[in-house]
Design a protein around this motif. Sequence first.
Motif, PDB file in Angstrom:
ATOM      1  N   ILE A 142       0.853  -1.181   0.000  1.00 43.41           N
ATOM      2  CA  ILE A 142       0.000   0.000   0.000  1.00 43.41           C
ATOM      3  C   ILE A 142       0.887   1.228   0.000  1.00 43.41           C
ATOM      4  O   ILE A 142       1.792   1.341   0.824  1.00 43.41           O
ATOM      5  N   CYS A 143       0.616   2.131  -0.914  1.00 39.46           N
ATOM      6  CA  CYS A 143       1.482   3.297  -1.064  1.00 39.46           C
ATOM      7  C   CYS A 143       1.201   4.324   0.033  1.00 39.46           C
ATOM      8  O   CYS A 143       0.193   4.250   0.742  1.00 39.46           O
ATOM      9  N   GLY A 144       2.099   5.275   0.176  1.00 37.39           N
ATOM     10  CA  GLY A 144       1.973   6.305   1.198  1.00 37.39           C
ATOM     11  C   GLY A 144       0.657   7.068   1.099  1.00 37.39           C
ATOM     12  O   GLY A 144      -0.014   7.293   2.109  1.00 37.39           O
ATOM     13  N   ASP A 145       0.270   7.420  -0.108  1.00 33.79           N
ATOM     14  CA  ASP A 145      -0.970   8.176  -0.311  1.00 33.79           C
ATOM     15  C   ASP A 145      -2.173   7.420   0.237  1.00 33.79           C
ATOM     16  O   ASP A 145      -3.009   7.979   0.941  1.00 33.79           O
ATOM     17  N   CYS A 146      -2.232   6.138  -0.120  1.00 34.10           N
ATOM     18  CA  CYS A 146      -3.396   5.347   0.303  1.00 34.10           C
ATOM     19  C   CYS A 146      -3.388   5.122   1.811  1.00 34.10           C
ATOM     20  O   CYS A 146      -4.450   5.078   2.432  1.00 34.10           O
ATOM     21  N   ARG A 147      -2.199   4.988   2.389  1.00 31.38           N
ATOM     22  CA  ARG A 147      -2.134   4.823   3.843  1.00 31.38           C
ATOM     23  C   ARG A 147      -2.609   6.103   4.527  1.00 31.38           C
ATOM     24  O   ARG A 147      -3.334   6.066   5.516  1.00 31.38           O
ATOM     25  N   ALA A 148      -2.196   7.227   3.982  1.00 32.27           N
ATOM     26  CA  ALA A 148      -2.613   8.521   4.541  1.00 32.27           C
ATOM     27  C   ALA A 148      -4.131   8.676   4.442  1.00 32.27           C
ATOM     28  O   ALA A 148      -4.793   9.093   5.394  1.00 32.27           O
ATOM     29  N   LYS A 149      -4.652   8.288   3.297  1.00 29.48           N
ATOM     30  CA  LYS A 149      -6.088   8.384   3.062  1.00 29.48           C
ATOM     31  C   LYS A 149      -6.854   7.522   4.067  1.00 29.48           C
ATOM     32  O   LYS A 149      -7.863   7.936   4.628  1.00 29.48           O
ATOM     33  N   ALA A 150      -6.336   6.299   4.261  1.00 26.57           N
ATOM     34  CA  ALA A 150      -6.981   5.359   5.183  1.00 26.57           C
ATOM     35  C   ALA A 150      -6.954   5.906   6.611  1.00 26.57           C
ATOM     36  O   ALA A 150      -7.948   5.823   7.342  1.00 26.57           O
ATOM     37  N   ALA A 151      -5.822   6.477   6.994  1.00 21.74           N
ATOM     38  CA  ALA A 151      -5.682   7.022   8.348  1.00 21.74           C
ATOM     39  C   ALA A 151      -6.674   8.162   8.558  1.00 21.74           C
ATOM     40  O   ALA A 151      -7.307   8.273   9.608  1.00 21.74           O
ATOM     41  N   ARG A 152      -6.821   8.998   7.550  1.00 21.99           N
ATOM     42  CA  ARG A 152      -7.751  10.124   7.620  1.00 21.99           C
ATOM     43  C   ARG A 152      -9.192   9.623   7.829  1.00 21.99           C
ATOM     44  O   ARG A 152      -9.922  10.135   8.656  1.00 21.99           O
ATOM     45  N   THR A 153      -9.543   8.600   7.065  1.00 16.54           N
ATOM     46  CA  THR A 153     -10.897   8.066   7.139  1.00 16.54           C
ATOM     47  C   THR A 153     -11.184   7.479   8.522  1.00 16.54           C
ATOM     48  O   THR A 153     -12.290   7.632   9.058  1.00 16.54           O
ATOM     49  N   THR A 154     -10.178   6.810   9.096  1.00 16.48           N
ATOM     50  CA  THR A 154     -10.370   6.154  10.388  1.00 16.48           C
ATOM     51  C   THR A 154     -10.589   7.165  11.506  1.00 16.48           C
ATOM     52  O   THR A 154     -11.425   6.969  12.388  1.00 16.48           O
ATOM     53  N   THR A 155      -9.833   8.243  11.462  1.00 22.09           N
ATOM     54  CA  THR A 155      -9.895   9.210  12.556  1.00 22.09           C
ATOM     55  C   THR A 155     -11.097  10.141  12.451  1.00 22.09           C
ATOM     56  O   THR A 155     -11.442  10.807  13.404  1.00 22.09           O
ATOM     57  N   GLU A 156     -11.698  10.173  11.295  1.00 22.21           N
ATOM     58  CA  GLU A 156     -12.841  11.085  11.102  1.00 22.21           C
ATOM     59  C   GLU A 156     -14.038  10.695  11.954  1.00 22.21           C
ATOM     60  O   GLU A 156     -14.325   9.522  12.112  1.00 22.21           O
TER      61      GLU A 156
END
Lengths: 156, 156
Positions: A142-156
């Motif tokens: 999983i690339c950095g962008d997708c990991r960042a995206k996933a982290a954002r979604t989780t914390t929302e």
Amino acid sequence: MLDVEKYEEVKKIFTAYLESKGLRKTSERYAILEEIYSRTGHFDVEELYAGMKERGIQVSRATVYNTLDLLVEHHLVSKHQFGRNLAQYEKSYGYRQHDHVICTECHKVVEFCDPRIHGIQTMVGELLNFHILHHSLNLYGICGDCRAKAARTTTE
Amino acid sequence: MLDVEKYEEVKKIFTAYLESKGLRKTSERYAILEEIYSRTGHFDVEELYAGMKERGIQVSRATVYNTLDLLVEHHLVSKHQFGRNLAQYEKSYGYRQHDHVICTECHKVVEFCDPRIHGIQTMVGELLNFHILHHSLNLYGICGDCRAKAARTTTE
DNA sequence: ATCCCTGCAAAGGGTTTGCAGACGC
DNA sequence: GCGTCTGCAAACCCTTTGCAGGGAT
């Protein structure tokens, strides 16, 4: 953008190949070769076909497949299977051989080189008595962008 | 031949996985898992399906595909694409991870291990900021048998 | 003139999908 | 009983194939 100089070189090689095999030098074959060498990155048959159509060059899909086979056979183009049942191609003459990292989320493909692979290839070939012609190493993650995206979604 | 002990272990893991995801524990899913762990080497969907039918276990192809996806997702089975557009699978729990050499003539597949690949995987992941989950390294070449066969044909 | 190559469309083969009925939960 | 899973078959999609006409040699 087509690198004219490089295309001329590849064209010569392809011509020699066709002649050596007694195959015909048709305008379609050269048109496909030109289209491929004016592209950057990976593409599938449909993209190549559509790209040519857009430029007003009409060839049939059958001819695209036929010509790609010839080019792959002669190592002017390389063919990849990145998991999905869809062959991807890229020009390969004069480009350093490389391997791929594929993001399983967004399907982004990044290239890399590691000299150790060559060593593995040689050693394994000798050990198992195979005459190795080529290899394909794909790293999936999983690339950095997708990991960042996933982290954002989780914390929302 | 099914290794009962190992199967029980894998079954437990699969059960826990199904429960954690709120998926149903159906007899079909376990039957497929059992069939896979009683096999050795690589197989495709059709072989798995036929093997089960032969034993008198009837499941639909759709269920086979569905279950394979679940198992691959949870790393109890690994999936390969050896060039041809035909997915190959193999059981993977408790088996040392390995890579493949494929004969482009007879399609024989031989396995090998090389620790250097792990190093490459780690380094590339860090360098390109990918969280690498798995890899696939295939070496393509011609095996000793096929080279011998070719030599015989040429000299005849 | 030969006969290989192209284009078209249909066939092929693996995989996915839609839906009705079955069955875990 | 609810909601998911299964089975079946049709749909899908990429790729291959067959055939007739056209063009390279």
